[in-house]
Every structure is written in C-alpha cells, then in structure tokens.
Design an enzyme around this catalytic site. Structure first.
Site, PDB file in Angstrom:
ATOM      1  N   HIS A  43       5.157   3.911  -4.264  1.00 47.74           N
ATOM      2  CA  HIS A  43       5.904   2.701  -4.579  1.00 47.74           C
ATOM      3  C   HIS A  43       7.180   2.823  -4.988  1.00 47.74           C
ATOM      4  CE1 HIS A  43       5.418  -1.585  -5.791  1.00 47.74           C
ATOM      5  NE2 HIS A  43       6.342  -1.545  -6.803  1.00 47.74           N
ATOM      6  N   ASP A  45      10.933   0.946  -5.832  1.00 48.79           N
ATOM      7  CA  ASP A  45      11.938  -0.551  -5.757  1.00 48.79           C
ATOM      8  C   ASP A  45      13.100  -0.342  -5.589  1.00 48.79           C
ATOM      9  OD1 ASP A  45       9.755  -2.622  -6.480  1.00 48.79           O
ATOM     10  OD2 ASP A  45       9.336  -1.454  -8.198  1.00 48.79           O
ATOM     11  N   HIS A 176       0.935  -9.955  -7.983  1.00 48.53           N
ATOM     12  CA  HIS A 176       1.779  -9.039  -8.838  1.00 48.53           C
ATOM     13  C   HIS A 176       1.209  -9.372 -10.198  1.00 48.53           C
ATOM     14  CE1 HIS A 176       5.635  -8.005 -11.005  1.00 48.53           C
ATOM     15  NE2 HIS A 176       5.351  -6.991 -10.425  1.00 48.53           N
ATOM     16  N   HIS A 217      -2.195  -4.025  -9.917  1.00 49.19           N
ATOM     17  CA  HIS A 217      -1.706  -5.324 -10.350  1.00 49.19           C
ATOM     18  C   HIS A 217      -2.944  -6.387 -10.451  1.00 49.19           C
ATOM     19  CE1 HIS A 217       2.584  -5.104 -11.338  1.00 49.19           C
ATOM     20  NE2 HIS A 217       2.577  -4.370 -10.394  1.00 49.19           N
TER      21      HIS A 217
HETATM   22 ZN   LIG Z   1       4.268  -3.148  -9.806  1.00 51.50          ZN
END
Ligand SMILES: [Zn+2]
Length: 421
Positions: A43, A45, A176, A217
């Site tokens: 992950h 962003d 999320h 999440h």
């Molecule tokens: Zn996250």
C-alpha cells in the site's frame, strides 16, 4: 490511512537507517535477499499525494519523481529501498456526502496512477499478474500493481467492479473508514454485523475476476464473513496485530489464525498508531481533547480548532516509535499466522507521521537488517518480502481461471439480494 483533519505535526527525524543493534553485516544480508527476490509493498498513496499536492494538485508532470519529492516516494528512494513491486493505492474518500462523485474521483485516480507509471518507463512497469511482477523485477523495474481502497467506489455495481478490474485493479479493500450498504468498516458503526448477501456476492465476483479481497479497514465480522465465502486467498494490504495494539484497524488473533487455511497474507503496516500501543494511547488522548475542544468552539471554530490542535501537539510530543516496534509486529504476526502468511504494506504517503528508522520508501533494507539481526533466515525474509504475496496472486489467478469456466459474470443487484430500494 488518510486523515480528514490533516495536522501539521510532521516529525522530521534524521534518516537513521538502522536500529541500534543491527550491524553492517545484517544490512548486507538484507540487501542480498532483496536483490534476489522481489519486495512487494501492499500500500502506497502516491496517487493521492499527487492529487492533493498543495502547489500543483493532480499535476502528474509537476510531481517529478526523478527529483526528491516532499512526500515519502520518488524514484531514487524506491531504488534505495529496493522495492521490487508496489501496489499503488487507488483511493477515493468514503466520507463524501455528494453522491455520484466516487466513480469520477476513482477514475481520475486510475488515470493519475497509469500516467505516473507510463512517465518513467525505465523505472516503473505496469503489472497485472504475478508473472508481470517477476518480469519487471528481472528487468530491474518496479512492478506497478494497482489496488483500490474502498468498496464504496463501485457504487453497489458489479459492472463497475468488473470495469475497475479492466483498468488494472488487482485488489479492493472492501471498505475504507465508512460503513457501506453491504459491509461494515472497522472505524464506523456495524450496521450489518458483517457482509450482507450482496457483500458476499461482491467477494464471489472478485474471486471470479481474480481481484484480491483486501480486508484492511473492515470490521472483524466482515473479515470473518469474507473468509467464509472466499475461494481465493485474501490479503490485508496494510494492517497490524490487534493483540499488540488494540485499535479497530488491526487484526484479531482469531482472524490471523485463519490465514493458514485460507492461504492469505497480512501485510504489516508502518502507521505509528497501529504499531505502538504508546502512540495509539497518545492518539486516543488527542481525540478526546479534540472532542471537548470541538464542543467548546462550536461549528464556526474550525480554524481555531486547528490552531489549538497544533498547539496541543507541540505541547504533547508523540511517543517514540521505532523500527524495533515494527519488527515486533512482524514477529508477532509470524508467530500467530505463520511464516507463509505475512508481508509488508507500509502505507507511505498515506501517513502524516512516521516510525523512526522507517521514514520513507528507502527504509526497507533497514527493517530487513533488523530481522536478519533477530536470526531470520534468507528464505524467511524472502517470504515476508514478496514470495508470500506472489503465491497469493498466482493462486487467485488460478481460482479465477477455474471459476470463469463455470460461472458467468454476476448480474445480481443489491436490490435483489438485500431488498434495498
Ligand atoms: Zn488505508
């Protein structure tokens, strides 16, 4: 993780790249391992950081990865970090009350990710399969996988889900931070007690497509329901162990123990408040302060709240969290889930404070040096780095190929399955 209330308490730490104990020899062994087997991070962003850039928002060209960026990610640091492949997060906020904007933002984020991947063909290479990752690694490029963060972006449509697969998405975090019509989020109210019937159909359709079901999440009940339904291994693209840090975003032992049978992986994350109990307690204290301050200042006092929040943070420095805490999380999850069921998902460019020694994407060799120092074998380090995730990707591809022979694309609707209007 992304905070809606961004605070400017960036703790700039010196780039101390190693823990106190790990030696140059450990670091050399870590580098050797990462040179021979791809490190796949779950992950990052960057696509959202480009969208939200304060000087040139959404400008892929201006966010020049050949230079040192002000975020956590650029080409030089990816190289130093020896990243073999990266799941670039395609994130869209779930909090937006404006209906009908999720899909547009989601498509724009795919566009941003595809454009930055295409912009540096000598360094990044789109990856849509396990084999693609191995090919990119052989050529010395970062295999660039795409993962969607938040099932709200499909807007209750399996057709939209399939289209996102076509755009390259190879995982989807079911939620999320906001509970959906068909799944409960870890950080929101549990409206369904897990997955609804439509939610289960989403999982089945993801299996049929070969898109990994990402359980970071979601609520523990959704984790459990998804594990009951899925025919392919799942991932947690960026989560830690709840037994060590009891926050809802982390994974309970009862779920970690199910990964052996499922075949999936939990990818340890570097979010400070998910890594260290002291930081989690500190964040809790801050939120308590914020709650009372908000009541006192009222809805007009947002600027004042931000100012006071900065002052609070200045007066209450965040407890220290180091590479040792991150390694402790990894070793704990190894103990409970097993060596074949762990990976790494740093969440760089999605976090506003970082762990000492893990400040940006260049830091991974230092983490592996710490594990080498703790006696991990080369093979164990390779599994953690990427071999486990590659196995999961391959298995999901196999399951998809099998299911596609017997099952047509699902045309079920949430109205049919859950009786929603
Ligand atoms: Zn996250």
């Amino acid at each position: 993780m992304k905070r809606t209330l961004a605070f400017i308490a960036l703790i700039t730490l010196s780039a101390s790249s190693m823990s106190a104990q790990a030696t140059e020899k450990d670091l050399a062994r870590a580098r050797k391992v990462l040179a021979s087997s791809p490190l796949i991070d779950g992950h990052n962003d960057l696509a959202w950081a480009i969208r939200e850039d304060s000087t040139a928002p959404m400008d892929v060209g201006a966010y020049d990865l050949r230079k040192h960026t002000h975020g956590h990610t650029d080409l030089e640091r990816l190289k130093k970090g020896m990243i073999g492949a990266q799941f670039w997060s395609i994130y869209v906020p779930g909090e937006s009350k404006d209906s009908g904007t999720s899909a547009r933002i989601q498509l724009e984020q795919f566009d941003i990710a595809h454009r930055f991947i295409a912009m540096y063909p000598d360094r990044l290479q789109l990856a849509l399969s396990a084999q693609d990752v191995r090919d990119a690694f052989k050529r010395g490029k970062v295999g660039s996988l795409l993962g969607m963060e938040g099932g709200h972006a499909i807007e209750n449509s399996l057709g939209a889900l399939r289209s996102y697969y076509q755009l390259g998405a190879r995982y989807m975090t079911l939620t999320h931070n906001v509970t959906l019509d068909w799944a409960d989020a870890a950080l929101d109210s549990a409206r369904h007690g897990g997955l609804t019937e439509f939610g289960k159909e989403v999982v089945r359709e993801m299996n049929r497509l070969g898109m990994l079901v990402d359980l970071s999440h979601v609520s523990p009940a959704v984790m459990s329901d998804a594990l009951d339904v899925t025919e392919a291994p799942v991932i947690f693209s960026h989560s830690n162990a709840r037994a060590l840090v009891d926050v809802p975003r982390n994974v309970p032992d009862s779920i970690l123990r199910r990964l052996e049978k499922n075949g999936g992986v939990v990818m340890a994350t570097f979010v400070p408040s998910f890594t260290s109990k002291q930081v989690a307690d500190y964040e809790h204290e801050y939120e308590e302060w914020q709650r009372t301050a908000r009541q006192r200042l009222g809805s007009d006092g947002r600027d004042e709240l931000r100012r006071e929040g900065q002052a609070w943070r200045a007066a209450h420095p965040q407890p220290s969290v180091t590479i040792v805490d991150a390694a402790n999380q990894i070793e704990y999850m190894r103990k409970v889930a097993g060596i074949d069921h762990i990976g790494i998902g740093g969440d760089f460019d999605g976090i506003s404070t970082t762990i000492k020694g893990l400040e940006d994407v260049s830091s991974y060799p230092a983490l592996f040096a710490e594990l080498a120092h703790r006696g991990w074998s080369d093979d164990d380090m390779k599994k953690l780095a990427g071999e486990n995730v590659l196995r999961v990707l391959s298995k999901a591809e196999e399951v998809a190929a099998r299911l596609q022979k017997t099952r047509a694309p699902s045309t079920k609707t949430i109205q049919q399955l859950d009786g929603k209007k």
